[in-house]
Motif scaffolding. Structure first.
Motif, PDB file in Angstrom:
ATOM      1  N   ASP A 152       0.994  -1.109  -0.092  1.00 10.50           N
ATOM      2  CA  ASP A 152       0.035   0.042  -0.075  1.00 10.50           C
ATOM      3  C   ASP A 152       0.742   1.164   0.140  1.00 10.50           C
ATOM      4  OD1 ASP A 152      -2.533  -1.390  -0.078  1.00 10.50           O
ATOM      5  OD2 ASP A 152      -2.483  -1.273   2.191  1.00 10.50           O
ATOM      6  N   LYS A 153       1.793   1.184   0.740  1.00 14.77           N
ATOM      7  CA  LYS A 153       2.809   2.434   0.868  1.00 14.77           C
ATOM      8  C   LYS A 153       3.743   2.622  -0.370  1.00 14.77           C
ATOM      9  CE  LYS A 153       6.451   4.431   3.578  1.00 14.77           C
ATOM     10  NZ  LYS A 153       7.582   4.112   4.931  1.00 14.77           N
ATOM     11  N   ALA A 154       4.013   1.538  -1.280  1.00 12.15           N
ATOM     12  CA  ALA A 154       4.556   1.641  -2.276  1.00 12.15           C
ATOM     13  C   ALA A 154       3.819   2.278  -3.534  1.00 12.15           C
ATOM     14  CB  ALA A 154       5.217   0.429  -2.906  1.00 12.15           C
ATOM     15  N   LEU A 155       2.525   1.770  -3.481  1.00 12.73           N
ATOM     16  CA  LEU A 155       1.471   2.201  -4.477  1.00 12.73           C
ATOM     17  C   LEU A 155       1.175   3.751  -4.215  1.00 12.73           C
ATOM     18  CD1 LEU A 155      -0.501  -0.885  -4.583  1.00 12.73           C
ATOM     19  CD2 LEU A 155       0.553  -0.029  -6.536  1.00 12.73           C
ATOM     20  N   ALA A 156       0.912   4.117  -2.859  1.00 16.50           N
ATOM     21  CA  ALA A 156       0.382   5.591  -2.539  1.00 16.50           C
ATOM     22  C   ALA A 156       1.773   6.466  -2.975  1.00 16.50           C
ATOM     23  CB  ALA A 156      -0.023   5.586  -1.238  1.00 16.50           C
ATOM     24  N   ASN A 157       2.885   6.131  -2.574  1.00 17.18           N
ATOM     25  CA  ASN A 157       3.920   6.997  -2.619  1.00 17.18           C
ATOM     26  C   ASN A 157       4.787   7.010  -4.116  1.00 17.18           C
ATOM     27  OD1 ASN A 157       3.439   7.936  -0.184  1.00 17.18           O
ATOM     28  ND2 ASN A 157       4.990   6.219   0.831  1.00 17.18           N
ATOM     29  N   ASN A 158       4.751   5.789  -4.751  1.00 17.58           N
ATOM     30  CA  ASN A 158       5.548   5.758  -6.015  1.00 17.58           C
ATOM     31  C   ASN A 158       4.826   4.767  -6.880  1.00 17.58           C
ATOM     32  OD1 ASN A 158       7.360   5.668  -7.945  1.00 17.58           O
ATOM     33  ND2 ASN A 158       9.149   5.017  -6.791  1.00 17.58           N
ATOM     34  N   LEU A 159       3.806   5.140  -7.438  1.00 13.96           N
ATOM     35  CA  LEU A 159       2.775   4.274  -8.383  1.00 13.96           C
ATOM     36  C   LEU A 159       3.519   4.094  -9.551  1.00 13.96           C
ATOM     37  CD1 LEU A 159       0.278   2.908  -8.939  1.00 13.96           C
ATOM     38  CD2 LEU A 159      -0.884   4.983  -9.683  1.00 13.96           C
ATOM     39  N   LYS A 160       4.273   5.185 -10.115  1.00 15.20           N
ATOM     40  CA  LYS A 160       5.205   5.044 -11.296  1.00 15.20           C
ATOM     41  C   LYS A 160       6.213   4.156 -11.528  1.00 15.20           C
ATOM     42  CE  LYS A 160       7.567   7.751 -14.867  1.00 15.20           C
ATOM     43  NZ  LYS A 160       7.960   9.254 -15.157  1.00 15.20           N
ATOM     44  N   GLY A 161       6.895   4.014  -9.986  1.00 14.40           N
ATOM     45  CA  GLY A 161       7.914   3.198  -9.643  1.00 14.40           C
ATOM     46  C   GLY A 161       7.484   1.845  -9.788  1.00 14.40           C
ATOM     47  N   VAL A 162       6.052   1.374  -9.046  1.00 14.06           N
ATOM     48  CA  VAL A 162       5.723   0.313  -9.228  1.00 14.06           C
ATOM     49  C   VAL A 162       5.199  -0.319 -10.348  1.00 14.06           C
ATOM     50  CG1 VAL A 162       3.597  -1.319  -8.283  1.00 14.06           C
ATOM     51  CG2 VAL A 162       4.707   0.490  -6.779  1.00 14.06           C
ATOM     52  N   ALA A 163       4.543   0.648 -11.300  1.00 12.83           N
ATOM     53  CA  ALA A 163       4.411   0.388 -12.541  1.00 12.83           C
ATOM     54  C   ALA A 163       5.385  -0.039 -13.506  1.00 12.83           C
ATOM     55  CB  ALA A 163       3.698   1.706 -13.237  1.00 12.83           C
ATOM     56  N   ASN A 164       6.568   0.456 -13.268  1.00  7.58           N
ATOM     57  CA  ASN A 164       7.877   0.544 -14.380  1.00  7.58           C
ATOM     58  C   ASN A 164       8.308  -1.056 -13.652  1.00  7.58           C
ATOM     59  OD1 ASN A 164       7.795   2.713 -15.434  1.00  7.58           O
ATOM     60  ND2 ASN A 164       9.235   3.904 -13.930  1.00  7.58           N
ATOM     61  N   LEU A 165       7.937  -1.563 -12.314  1.00  6.84           N
ATOM     62  CA  LEU A 165       8.530  -2.578 -12.068  1.00  6.84           C
ATOM     63  C   LEU A 165       7.919  -3.906 -12.707  1.00  6.84           C
ATOM     64  CD1 LEU A 165      10.670  -3.913 -10.055  1.00  6.84           C
ATOM     65  CD2 LEU A 165       8.444  -4.019  -8.302  1.00  6.84           C
TER      66      LEU A 165
END
Length: 480
Positions: free
Chosen positions: A375-388
């Motif tokens: 949840d924290k990763a999605l809230a703070n760095n959605l673009k980073g999760v997307a690129n992962l």
């Protein structure tokens, strides 16, 4: 040659039972082939089960590999009933003030009333084109323009409709217009007066350029019914004007030919429902991304569970599952695990491994999700999760894309080769079984014939014995 109907009757020997035992002995190779074929069939079925589990994993990976999954934005108006909003671009996120002052509308015009909808009116050719009406004034009471200009819209084609004795009634004209796909919907409304039947024409498109201009080349009666030029003769009454939607977004005036307004907010679509003022909160929708990540983990764990079941050995019963020691399955598992633990390429501050979003391997080889960390990763760095997980078209970056491609490769490669090999073996065993069955049947048939001959021979000898005994007994009595 004499025959015996049932083996053993003539000789009083249990030849039938002996033949049955000989047949069982001769059939042992058949049993061995059956057992072998059964094991290969089980293996083929197991490969099918693995393929199904891989398909589920691939579907989950494919979803994560699509960048649009992470670009979903949900719009929440502060006042309901005015509009709805959605977006597929994270850049649309933000807060907006929207004032809808006018909805887009299609033009509607109505003809003079007719006594009967089935009475012939006249023949001719109706031509309909579309455009914008500007200038002049409009009298709402008469439904007509005065001093206005009509500017045709070249992007909308002109349509001609022929009216002849086969369709020259009000109903026929209605049907002809509807059947011509002329961008107009025609209907008949009965207003209850002495001349109640009125033809109603409505443009199929909204927007100020959807005003109709109708001209008739033909009988005067048909002209008097339908001729309608907003800049000239108007025999139809306008009851709804062609108009654009008008709205203001954060102080900027916007017009749209339809009530589906795209790109007023970049990457977003607004669907207007009614006039009014509302706030709009556009927020990144992380729920769908979280669900997709959890589905991927579940699919991977399901594959591991399936593989464990198919490679299990029961020490108590000393039975092995279909894929114990199978190299193909072991290779598939290894390649997928290796792909998941291999870091993604990227810059110094980019996410590179799944543990950064709370997805990690457990001691039993399954994956687990730390929901809070995700949840924290999605809230703070959605673009980073997307690129992962995903990347643009043409790129192979991202776990989603890579697992999708890998499953495709092993399914069409190693797994298919293994399945095809097992299928070929089963067919060969079937061929061997059929040939062996022929040999066994021939051998048993030979035994049956030999036993029958033995039965006849012993029966003959027994009869001879009985005859000689009787003769000797008679001779003995005579000598006394």
């Amino acid at each position: 040659m004499a025959t015996i109907s049932s083996l053993g009757v003539g000789s009083n020997l249990n030849l039938a039972d002996l033949l049955s035992k000989l047949q069982d002995a001769e059939s042992q190779p058949l049993v061995a082939l059956q057992n072998k074929a059964k094991s290969y069939t089980s293996k083929l079925s197991a490969y099918g089960t693995i393929q199904s589990a891989l398909a589920t994993l691939q579907a989950a990976a494919k979803k994560l590999g699509d960048p649009t999954l992470f670009q979903s934005v949900t719009g929440t108006p502060t006042v309901s009933g005015i509009l709805s909003a959605s977006a597929t671009d994270a850049s649309a996120a933000g807060n907006y003030t929207i004032d809808v002052s006018q909805l887009a509308q299609a033009q509607t015009v109505v003809s003079a009333g007719q006594v009967d909808s089935k009475t012939a009116i006249g023949n001719g050719k109706i031509t309909i084109d579309f455009g914008a009406v500007t200038g002049g004034t409009f009298d709402a009471a008469t439904g007509k323009y005065s001093g206005s200009t009509f500017t045709a819209d070249a992007s909308q084609p002109t349509k001609s409709i022929t009216i002849d004795p086969t369709n020259n009634t009000l109903e026929g004209i209605r049907n002809a217009i509807n059947g011509a796909n002329a961008g107009v919907t025609a209907s008949i409304v009965n207003d209850g007066s002495g001349t109640p039947n009125r033809l109603v024409l409505t443009s199929t498109q909204t927007g100020e350029k959807s005003s109709m201009r109708i001209s008739v080349d033909g009988d005067a009666s048909l002209q008097n019914l339908l001729n309608n030029d907003p800049a000239g003769t108007q025999n139809l009454k306008q009851t709804a004007a062609a108009q654009n939607a008008k709205l203001n977004v954060n102080g900027i005036d916007i017009t749209s030919a339809t009530n589906t307004v795209k790109e007023a907010i970049q990457g977003a679509t607004l669907t207007l429902v009614s006039t009014g003022k509302t706030g709009l909160s556009m927020k990144e929708n992380t729920a769908s991304a979280k669900t997709a990540i959890n589905d991927f983990v579940k699919a991977y764990n399901s594959l591991q569970s399936t593989a464990k079941t198919l490679t299990a050995y029961d020490a108590d019963t000393k039975t092995a599952a279909a894929l114990v020691g199978d190299n193909t399955l072991r290779t598939v598992q290894t390649r997928i695990r290796q792909a998941i633990i291999t870091p993604q390429a990227g810059g110094a501050n980019d996410m590179k491994v799944l543990t950064e979003i709370g997805v990690s391997f457990q001691r039993d080889g399954t994956l687990a999700v730390d929901s809070d960390k995700l949840d924290k990763a999605l809230a703070n760095n959605l673009k980073g999760v997307a690129n992962l997980f995903s990347s643009a078209t043409g790129s192979t970056a991202g776990y989603g894309k890579q697992i999708d491609a890998l499953v495709d490769d092993v399914t069409k490669g190693a797994l298919k080769v293994a399945s095809d090999g097992v299928t070929a073996t089963i067919k060969e065993l079937d061929t061997q079984y059929d040939a062996m069955q022929v040999r066994v049947d021939a051998t048993v048939d030979r035994y049956r014939k030999q036993f029958n001959q033995l039965d006849v021979l012993i029966n003959t000898l027994n009869n001879t014995k009985t005859y000689l005994t009787q003769q000797f007994d008679a001779m003995s009595k005579q000598s006394k």
